[in-house]
Motif scaffolding. Structure first.
Motif, PDB file in Angstrom:
ATOM      1  N   THR A 186      -7.004  -1.509   3.456  1.00  0.00           N
ATOM      2  CA  THR A 186      -6.471  -0.581   4.193  1.00  0.00           C
ATOM      3  C   THR A 186      -7.531   0.415   4.620  1.00  0.00           C
ATOM      4  N   ALA A 187      -8.364   0.614   3.885  1.00  0.00           N
ATOM      5  CA  ALA A 187      -9.725   1.409   4.484  1.00  0.00           C
ATOM      6  C   ALA A 187     -10.216   0.961   5.724  1.00  0.00           C
ATOM      7  N   ARG A 216       2.100   1.576  -3.800  1.00  0.00           N
ATOM      8  CA  ARG A 216       0.803   2.196  -4.439  1.00  0.00           C
ATOM      9  C   ARG A 216       0.496   3.666  -4.332  1.00  0.00           C
ATOM     10  N   ASP A 217       0.491   3.900  -2.979  1.00  0.00           N
ATOM     11  CA  ASP A 217       0.207   5.442  -2.691  1.00  0.00           C
ATOM     12  C   ASP A 217       1.292   6.327  -3.305  1.00  0.00           C
ATOM     13  N   GLN A 260      -3.518  -5.847  -7.351  1.00  0.00           N
ATOM     14  CA  GLN A 260      -3.565  -4.712  -6.584  1.00  0.00           C
ATOM     15  C   GLN A 260      -2.822  -3.334  -7.395  1.00  0.00           C
ATOM     16  N   SER A 276       0.783  -1.096   0.124  1.00  0.00           N
ATOM     17  CA  SER A 276       0.019   0.004  -0.047  1.00  0.00           C
ATOM     18  C   SER A 276       0.861   1.202   0.130  1.00  0.00           C
ATOM     19  N   SER A 323      -7.132  -1.893  -1.275  1.00  0.00           N
ATOM     20  CA  SER A 323      -7.969  -0.735  -1.070  1.00  0.00           C
ATOM     21  C   SER A 323      -8.937  -0.848   0.385  1.00  0.00           C
ATOM     22  N   ARG A 324      -9.719  -1.921  -0.028  1.00  0.00           N
ATOM     23  CA  ARG A 324     -10.804  -2.367   1.222  1.00  0.00           C
ATOM     24  C   ARG A 324     -10.232  -2.612   2.309  1.00  0.00           C
ATOM     25  N   ASP A 338      -9.703  -4.649  -5.646  1.00  0.00           N
ATOM     26  CA  ASP A 338     -10.107  -3.687  -4.759  1.00  0.00           C
ATOM     27  C   ASP A 338      -9.903  -4.193  -3.476  1.00  0.00           C
TER      28      ASP A 338
END
Lengths: 545, 275, 318
Positions: free
Chosen positions: A537-538, A205-206, A227, A202, A534-535, A531
């Motif tokens: 980390t959210a 990616r960010d 991802q 993550s 993203s899911r 997804d």
């Protein structure tokens, strides 16, 4: 460097790329005419099994081939500049500034003699893009962007003072130092534990998204690539199998090979006929172990039911392999006891009788070091038969051949081969045959599939399950891979830092509510869903806030 | 036979040259009495005769035939160096493998002893022991073999340690195999290649050491013909611009170069390195 | 930092212990002789009086432990006993020759070390080039040659044929510095050739060993030139092995000097050693062996400490 781009011209365009590698005085093709286009700001995933040529293509995108390889044809155009055959100075000038590289093992790829920040600022300063002070300030900024702990201070450490997951992020930061247009990520998370992998994925990616950098992401793990990448290309043996946007590829793969890569994850051992509770073959009771002063196992207790598979799961440092060494008697336990069929085993293998030794056999992770390179299959498999069962001559030969048949290797072909004349999967099979040759009760499988490609790994699991059913074998299956556990385990033992966190029948362990660590472990396994990350980390942010 | 031809074909020119030179030396050493025109200790004329049809390389400081001495020198020098190396190898390999396989106290004790011996330059130790025991071929071989075995020990131990760490050795251990079986079947075959290369290097080293000692008058003693002593005995000729005394030295140099070429090739083959 | 200090102190202690054990070995080696050491050394033809005198000289009439402590104490005070061969104090025999030998070794070392390091780095930089291959064959040949062969070749060409330098290094305490350099040029050159080849080969190997490591490939992928890869990224990590090589060869100088001194009749203590060995002059040999061993151990200690200090893992603990 003049930019000669119409606005939507591709950043990188590879056409009919051919690369050859030298093997015993002959040039063999490694990459056989691959086409590939990466647009500005796009993340392009390259996936394939070992030998697919994905890393080679990744390096070729920088105009680089490893020693012993050469460009045999085609074209690599970066922003309109042809790299193949370009003067060395031009290719060097592009690196760092416009194309950067993130290697698989950051621990080995950082120079041990310099602090992280020294290595970070080397090229921004050398290329006169920034002064040293500016570059250092920027490094700290990037460390922060990659969510490294103590970003102000971490750069001033030496590589050996920083953990693997952090090094991988620091290397990504270093790749971004000159704000390149393209970054090549070469399996950046393969060497990491799953829970660390998430953080690194993550962060990468960010950072890539916020800087708008284009990237080529090389990996053998489809779920990971899903991802990261906008588009994916599947490679096999140096050739393109298919290419599509990530979501399309996942929802409707066209080629059989691509489909087979998916299929692996769905393998499940067939259900048992007899549901009757099995008797206990081995009892592990309050086992403690240590390497010198360093305690690695404390109070380990669980049972291995006869004819069943017990999966021992944990990340590196959890002590799972040490437990195998304790059971084998290679590392005598400091406390507690190991009981086999009602009798306590002496702690050290030297004190165990031949009959006791025969009962417990091991299959190793690395087939390369597990087989003596100077012995032929005949001797590797035949020796335990002779040693334990006393067979010689014709009887020995017949038994050896039978074993090879059992592991699905044709004795006529393989009996007199050396390990170097076998593929990775075949070596692993011979390793299994050697364990079976002793006619054991318990077989300890230490990460036996982790160095194999997925398709080969699957056939290995099938073989092991079949052998178990035929011979009523008990397996202790050591692994870090949850998918493997789901596939074949009857019971599961979760370990962390030398203690058992949770244990029980598989269905119970995989059914919520979980122990928090088991929960973390399970949720960290990448899913075949773009997804998923993203899911996750959210959700993590929600729970922490 | 076919595999031998294939091996020879695959050799680079330097290694081929080296192998050929070694073969010639061995032949000369074995058939010395047949090849030499005179006998080893026979005084055949005046001192320091020039090169001539009777005495191709002239005569030495005592009037013995130089060519004859050179040929017999091959025999004596090679044989002594070979025995010393072989002895060093047996001692070093056995102790090295033992240290690696047994580990623990055995390894500690052997390694510390070797550390101490190697803390002193080899030549110094040799000279000290020769002072005490006096010079003689048996003393020479024994002293050199023992001292040189320390280097073989280090290599054998290091190589074997790498092998002992392999899973297949572990597998043999927990199978219950005996120490001898493990050393002979699991470790030695895998340690053979680096040990063979090391044999070549140790041979060169021993050979040069013996030549040096003989040159100093402390090695092989007269009247035995030997290359190192021949240089010393006839060195005065050099100051008159006569190169004859350099021939035995050149013979030493040529052999060491040859062995080194072959060793280099073996090492490259073993390590699979391309350069 | 305390960890480092402790490691260094440990090494120093170990060096001291090694030195002590070596001194015991050198001293006790005489005991290895069967029977009466004095008789053995002098041979059967010696008169009882001379045997008795030698026995007294070697203090063989006292218990070994007392003898050893006396010997060591005397050594520490610079009293190395008296020579059997000529009855002179050993310290007098050694002192002026020691200076000559150190001069010769330093002369060779000052030329050889920088030269060999430069050539070794260059060979690694230009790996597989014509220069590298030629250098490889040249150095392999040089290390295969016996020192006396090299020495005599130098005499033959530079002294006998061309008459540039004297073939005999006649040096006395009154010889001035320039003259010393001139007269010891040939022996120094012979030594230089031998150790240059060794250091160069091993420097190249130490650097090339690193080339296959991922962080060197990373340096290339970051766009570093070959020069930068070698000089910045590889050299820093090859420092410890290179220092080791240099020290090993400096230590070798101390023994290689023996042969060169004999060839050039150079008045150093190498020649004294050889003479004393053939005369079986035990006290002289023991003293020289002790001095050489001490130098050797100290040099190795230095290399050890450099490799500790240059290792970031040890310097900057977790």
């Amino acid at each position: 460097m003049p930019r000669q781009d119409p606005p939507d011209a591709p950043l990188l365009s590879i056409r009919d790329l051919r690369i050859e590698g030298k093997a015993q005085d002959a040039w063999l093709p490694i990459v056989k005419g691959v086409d590939l286009t990466v647009k500005r700001g796009e993340v392009f995933g390259l996936i394939g099994e070992s030998g697919a040529g994905k890393s080679t293509i990744g390096l070729a995108a920088m105009g680089f081939v490893r020693d012993g390889c050469r460009f045999a044809g085609g074209s690599v155009k970066f922003d309109g500049i042809e790299l193949i055959g370009a003067p060395r100075k031009l290719r060097r000038g592009l690196r760092s500034s416009r194309i950067a590289y993130v290697a698989q093992s950051a621990a080995a790829s950082f120079n041990p003699a310099f602090r992280l920040i020294d290595q970070h600022v080397e090229f921004p300063v050398l290329r006169r893009l920034m002064t040293r002070t500016e570059a250092e300030a920027d490094a700290v900024e990037l460390y922060r962007k990659l969510q490294l702990p103590n970003p102000d201070e971490i750069g001033f450490r030496y590589p050996h003072q920083v953990s693997g997951g952090q090094l991988q992020r620091a290397m990504t930061a270093m790749a971004m130092a000159c704000r390149p247009d393209l970054i090549i990520f070469d399996e950046p998370t393969t060497a990491l534990d799953v829970t660390t992998q998430i953080e690194v994925l993550s962060a990468i990616r960010d950072a890539v998204q916020s800087l708008g950098t284009a990237a080529i992401y090389v990996s053998h793990d489809l779920a990971v690539v899903a991802q990261m990448a906008d588009r994916v290309m599947v490679l096999r043996n140096g050739e393109t199998i298919e290419e599509a946007p990530t979501r399309t590829m996942l929802s409707s793969p066209r080629q059989d090979y691509t489909k087979s890569l998916w299929a692996v994850r769905s393998f499940k051992a067939p259900p048992r006929q007899d549901a009757a509770p099995a008797s206990t073959l081995m009892k592990i009771e309050k086992v403690d172990a240590a390497y010198g002063e360093h305690k690695v196992l404390s109070g380990i207790s669980f049972d291995l039911p006869k004819g069943r598979t017990v999966a021992v799961v944990g990340e590196s440092g959890s002590g799972k392999s040490t437990l195998a060494r304790v059971i084998m008697g290679l590392l005598p336990a400091r406390g507690g006891r190991v009981e086999l069929a009602g009798k306590t085993l002496p702690p050290g293998y030297r004190e165990r009788s031949k009959a006791e030794l025969r009962q417990v056999q091991m299959v190793y992770q690395m087939a390369d070091t597990a087989l003596n390179p100077r012995q032929r299959v005949r001797e590797i498999v035949g020796r335990p038969i002779r040693f334990y069962l006393g067979l010689t001559g014709k009887a020995l030969e017949a038994r050896t051949r039978q074993l090879l048949n059992d592991i699905e290797l044709d004795p006529a072909v393989y009996l007199d081969r050396l390990p170097s004349e076998l593929s990775g999967g075949q070596k692993q099979r011979v390793g299994i045959a050697r364990a079976l040759a002793a006619d054991p009760q318990l077989v300890i499988c230490d990460e036996v599939t982790s160095s194999l490609d997925q398709l080969v790994a699957e056939s290995m699991l099938k073989l092991l399950v079949r052998l178990q059913r035929e011979r009523d074998l008990t397996y202790m299956f050591i692994t870090h891979d949850i998918a493997t556990v789901r596939a074949i385990a009857d019971e599961v033992v979760v370990m962390k830092e030398g203690v058992v966190v949770e244990s029980g029948p598989k269905d119970e362990i995989f059914r919520p509510p979980h122990h928090p660590y088991t929960e973390l472990l399970l949720s960290s396994v990448p899913e075949m869903d773009p997804d998923w990350l993203s899911r996750l980390t959210a959700r993590n942010e929600n729970t922490t806030v | 036979m076919a595999s031998l031809i294939r091996t020879v074909k695959g050799m680079p020119p330097t290694a081929l040259f080296g192998a050929a030179v070694i073969a010639i030396y061995v032949l000369v050493a074995v058939f010395a009495p047949l090849l030499a025109p005179y006998s080893e200790r026979e005084v055949v004329g005046d001192q320091y005769l020039q090169w001539s049809a009777q005495h191709w390389l002239g005569t030495d400081n005592l009037g013995r035939d130089m060519l004859t001495r050179l040929i017999f020198g091959a025999r004596n020098t090679l044989a002594i160096a070979f025995f010393a190396t072989a002895l060093a190898f047996v001692i070093g390999t056995v102790t090295g493998l033992l240290a690696a396989t047994l580990g623990g106290v055995v390894d500690q004790v052997l390694s510390r002893v070797v550390d101490i011996i190697m803390a002193v330059p080899g030549l110094i130790f040799i000279l000290l022991l020769l002072t005490i025991f006096g010079t003689g071929i048996v003393t020479l071989i024994a002293v050199i073999a023992v001292l040189d075995s320390t280097r073989v020990f280090r290599l054998a131990r290091a190589v074997a340690f790498g092998i002992v760490a392999m899973d297949y050795v572990e597998a043999a251990r927990v199978r219950g195999e005996g120490l001898l079986w493990i050393m002979r079947r699991e470790i030695l075959p895998n340690a053979a290649a680096p040990l063979v290369a090391e044999f070549g290097m140790r041979f060169c080293f021993v050979f040069l050491t013996i030549a040096a000692l003989s040159f100093l008058g402390l090695g092989i003693q007269p009247p035995l013909a030997d290359w190192g002593s021949m240089v010393r005995e006839n060195a005065t000729l050099i100051t008159f611009g006569d190169i004859t005394p350099l021939l035995p030295a050149a013979a030493i140099a040529l052999l060491t170069v040859a062995v080194n070429f072959v060793v280099d090739w073996i090492l490259h083959k073993v390590s699979g390195m391309k350069d | 930092m305390t960890g480092i200090a402790r490691l260094v102190l440990q090494r120093l202690g170990l060096g001291l212990v090694t030195l002590l054990i070596v001194s015991v070995l050198i001293f006790w080696s005489v005991e290895l002789l069967p029977g009466d050491a004095a008789q053995e050394i002098l041979g059967q033809s010696a008169t009882p009086e001379t045997v008795a005198a030698l026995r007294h000289q070697l203090n063989l009439d006292q218990p070994p432990m007392t003898r050893y402590t006396h010997w060591l104490q005397a050594m520490a005070h610079g009293d190395f006993g008296t020579s059997i061969a000529n009855g002179l104090p050993v310290s007098k025999l050694i002192s002026e020759r020691l200076g000559n030998t150190l001069f010769l070794a330093a002369f060779a070392g000052i030329i050889a070390v920088p030269l060999a390091l430069m050539l070794g780095i260059l060979a690694a930089l230009l790996r597989n080039s014509l220069f590298d291959r030629a250098a490889s064959i040249f150095t392999l040949t040089a290390i295969s040659f016996p020192e006396f062969f090299v020495a005599y070749i130098l005499i033959l060409f530079l002294s006998v044929k061309l008459g540039l330098f004297p073939s005999i290094s006649n040096i006395t305490p009154s010889t001035d510095f320039a003259e010393r350099i001139y007269r010891s040029f040939l022996p120094a050159l012979a030594l230089t050739l031998a150790i240059t080849a060794h250091i160069m080969r091993m420097t190249r190997a130490a650097l090339i060993n690193l080339f296959s490591l991922p962080y060197i490939e990373m340096a290339r992928l970051k766009g570093a030139s070959q020069g930068r890869v070698v000089m910045v990224h590889a050299l820093r990590n090859a420092l410890a092995p290179i220092v080791n090589v240099v020290v090993l060869n400096l230590a070798y100088l101390v023994t290689g000097v023996v042969i060169v001194e004999v060839v050039f009749v150079y008045p150093g203590f190498g020649r004294l050693l050889v003479d004393s060995v053939s005369k079986r002059d035990v006290p002289v040999v023991q003293a020289i062996c002790l001095i050489i061993s001490m130098t050797y151990i100290l040099l190795n200690l230095f290399a050890d400490i450099v490799s500790i200090v240059s290792n970031p893992r040890l310097m900057h603990a977790k």
